[in-house]
Design a protein around this motif. Structure first.
Motif, short mmCIF file in Angstrom:
data_model
loop_
_atom_site.label_atom_id
_atom_site.label_comp_id
_atom_site.label_asym_id
_atom_site.label_seq_id
_atom_site.Cartn_x
_atom_site.Cartn_y
_atom_site.Cartn_z
N PHE A 90 -5.37 -55.68 4.35
CA PHE A 90 -4.66 -54.62 4.22
C PHE A 90 -4.07 -53.80 5.61
O PHE A 90 -2.88 -53.50 6.02
CB PHE A 90 -5.17 -53.49 3.69
N GLY A 91 -5.07 -53.69 6.35
CA GLY A 91 -4.56 -53.14 7.82
C GLY A 91 -3.84 -54.10 8.49
O GLY A 91 -2.80 -53.43 9.18
N SER A 92 -3.91 -55.25 8.68
CA SER A 92 -3.37 -56.03 9.64
C SER A 92 -1.89 -56.38 8.92
O SER A 92 -1.00 -56.82 9.78
CB SER A 92 -4.02 -57.52 9.61
N LEU A 93 -1.83 -56.09 7.69
CA LEU A 93 -0.34 -56.47 6.99
C LEU A 93 0.72 -55.24 7.61
O LEU A 93 1.93 -55.67 7.77
CB LEU A 93 -0.09 -56.06 5.57
N LEU A 94 0.30 -54.43 8.31
CA LEU A 94 1.13 -53.32 8.88
C LEU A 94 1.98 -54.04 10.18
O LEU A 94 3.20 -53.97 10.33
CB LEU A 94 0.45 -52.29 9.57
N SER A 95 1.12 -54.73 11.03
CA SER A 95 1.63 -55.41 12.19
C SER A 95 2.62 -56.71 11.76
O SER A 95 3.54 -56.93 12.48
CB SER A 95 0.60 -56.04 13.07
N ILE A 96 2.18 -57.46 10.57
CA ILE A 96 2.92 -58.47 10.23
C ILE A 96 4.47 -57.80 9.76
O ILE A 96 5.32 -58.11 9.77
CB ILE A 96 2.34 -59.27 9.04
N GLY A 97 4.47 -56.89 8.71
CA GLY A 97 5.54 -56.18 8.60
C GLY A 97 6.54 -55.71 9.48
O GLY A 97 7.69 -55.81 9.43
N ALA A 98 5.88 -55.27 10.55
CA ALA A 98 6.45 -54.59 11.74
C ALA A 98 7.16 -55.80 12.51
O ALA A 98 8.25 -55.43 13.25
CB ALA A 98 5.49 -53.92 12.71
N MET A 99 6.48 -56.89 12.65
CA MET A 99 7.10 -57.89 13.53
C MET A 99 8.40 -58.59 12.44
O MET A 99 9.41 -58.80 13.33
CB MET A 99 6.26 -59.35 13.41
N ILE A 100 8.38 -58.55 11.20
CA ILE A 100 9.40 -58.90 10.40
C ILE A 100 10.66 -57.89 10.71
O ILE A 100 11.83 -58.09 10.71
CB ILE A 100 9.23 -59.01 8.88
N GLY A 101 10.24 -56.73 10.61
CA GLY A 101 11.37 -55.41 10.75
C GLY A 101 11.80 -55.66 12.22
O GLY A 101 12.95 -55.42 12.48
N ALA A 102 10.97 -55.92 13.18
CA ALA A 102 11.48 -56.10 14.54
C ALA A 102 12.74 -57.14 14.59
O ALA A 102 13.66 -56.98 15.15
CB ALA A 102 10.55 -56.26 15.55
#
Length: 485
Positions: free
Chosen positions: A92-104
């Motif tokens: 759950f916590g790590s999905l933030l960085s994964i989503g952020a990379m897609i957003g980037a």
């Protein structure tokens, strides 16, 4: 003074219709202590619309901080209420960085296609959807979807917000206003830490909707980026937006001409793609932009901020005292950095910041070394707390905000979308790498981990001295013409 040479080479590469403004900029730099563009592009109007527009945009930066800080005070409650395992909560916590990379990856092209305002609206909606999904979650799937959606919106906003502010701000205010992005990130983190003490995890998620509402509502009242409008060829809308930002009585003729001439020059170049970033003319701007993002993250901030409680406990310090002090110190220090960025300049603050980061890591390493060898047992916790606070204060003073400021300044408009997306992606990937490896490194060696981070921050000092140009009080067009010469 290599930047003067860059300016001279830039003047030889541009068309005659922008040669005179660039010569004036160079003379202002040589004879006016680097304040190129200060006299030509500062308006006499009251920039209240710039302040309003910035206030709306940085609501997106608050979302950044709120999502980053959310998992710290809510771990025990979410795990208990939803019956999550440690592995499920870690995902759950790590999905933030994964989503952020897609957003980037998507942020630059989308911001170039629908505009800076449109992009902020889209990404703000993703953040709102993420908070609502977390609030209504009854199981791990919806919880993870909310975290992923919030990460996507947050990661994209981390690029669009500073770019929009840099493109609307007068030269003399650009650094300070762009740095407000980092102030609001710190505010979001600290607010979530404090509110998490008294609110349930669902109620805390609802508080994240408040800045989303301000962002989405405020977009109806602020202008689009004049530079984006000029690039699109909307002459009338460009002039209206620029006049609105500079004040109805301000003379925008010189600034408008400079922007249009530079964009006309850029439009003669072919449409940029990723491979174009490796061309010689863009090489330095890409190295500077991506290099600062790498050093910002690989210096250890992700691990130290995500796991600050465990660091303090490992050093023999109360986690409550440590994290509370951490949350309180970063906002005032960041504000001090904001007040200095347009006076002291980007480069001096980066040097002070990187040096302080290295020093903080050395102090923490010494503390853990003393504890591991049972030396100076009473002094070791104090030394660890001092080292971490020096680290956090140093990061807040420079490397926290300035890489985003410089990134928004150095990329020409024709590559800004692609280059900005790449720089943001690199930032989030490095953030994930540091936060993922931190616990493994600490298991290997507590003091060795901080020695490693100290070495990276020492390399950052060298990088800033040798590679990074000073961009204080120069127009975006002059900066970009010089660095791509």
């Amino acid at each position: 003074m290599p930047f003067v040479g860059d300016m001279e080479r830039a003047e030889n590469s541009v068309r005659e219709d922008i040669r005179v403004p660039l010569i004036q900029l160079k003379e202002a730099f040589v004879h006016g202590n680097g304040d190129a563009g200060e006299h030509t592009h500062e308006s006499s109007g009251k920039p209240w619309m710039v302040y309003l527009s910035t206030s709306v945009a940085v609501c997106g930066a608050y979302e950044f901080g709120a999502f980053v800080g959310y998992t710290s005070p809510t771990e025990a409650a979410i795990t208990e209420d939803l019956g999550l395992s440690t592995a499920e909560y870690s995902l759950f916590g790590s999905l933030l960085s994964i989503g952020a990379m897609i957003g980037a990856i998507t942020s630059g092209p989308i911001a170039d296609f629908i505009g800076r305002k449109g992009a902020m609206g889209v990404y703000g909606a993703f953040c709102a959807a993420g908070w609502l999904a977390i609030y209504f979650a009854q199981g791990v799937f919806v919880l993870d979807i909310g975290r992923l959606a919030g990460g996507y919106g947050m990661g994209a906003l981390s690029y669009v917000v500073p770019v929009y502010i840099a493109e609307i701000a007068p030269t003399n205010l650009r650094g300070a206003l762009t740095s407000l992005n980092q102030v609001m990130i710190c505010t979001g983190v600290s607010a979530v830490y404090i509110l998490g003490i008294v609110l349930t995890w669902r109620a805390l998620a609802l508080t994240g909707l408040i800045p989303c509402a301000f962002l989405l509502f405020g977009l109806f009242f602020i202008p689009e980026s004049p530079r984006w409008l000029a690039k699109r060829g909307d002459q009338k809308e460009f002039e209206v937006a620029l006049q609105k930002l500079r004040g109805k009585d301000a003379d925008i003729t010189c600034e408008a001409t400079g922007i249009q001439n530079y964009i006309e020059e850029l439009q003669q170049l072919p449409k940029a793609n990723v491979l174009d970033l490796f061309q010689r003319r863009y090489r330095r701007s890409v190295i500077v932009g991506i290099g600062l993002m790498i050093f910002q993250q690989l210096g250890g901030i992700g691990g130290i901020s995500f796991y600050s409680s465990s660091i303090f406990e490992s050093a023999g310090i109360s986690s409550t005292i440590g994290t509370t002090t951490y949350a309180c110190i970063q906002i005032p220090i960041t504000i001090i950095g904001v007040t200095l960025i347009d006076k002291a300049g980007r480069k001096p603050l980066l040097l002070v910041s990187a040096t302080g980061l290295a020093l903080g890591c050395v102090l923490a390493a010494i503390s853990f070394y003393l504890k591991a060898h049972e030396l100076a047992v009473k002094a070791a916790p104090i030394l660890a707390l001092t080292g971490i606070l020096v680290y956090i204060a140093s990061f807040a003073a420079g490397l926290g905000a300035i890489p985003w400021v410089v990134m928004s300044e150095i990329f020409p408009l024709n590559i800004k979308g692609i280059a900005g997306s790449l720089a943001t992606l690199v930032n989030w990937f490095c953030s994930w790498a540091v936060s993922y490896t931190f616990n493994f490194l600490m298991s290997w060696s507590n003091y060795g981990t901080f020695v490693l981070y100290a070495a990276v921050n020492a390399l950052a000092v060298i990088f800033v001295v040798k590679i990074v140009p000073e961009t204080k009080r120069r127009t975006l067009e002059a900066i970009q013409a010089a660095i791509t010469a």
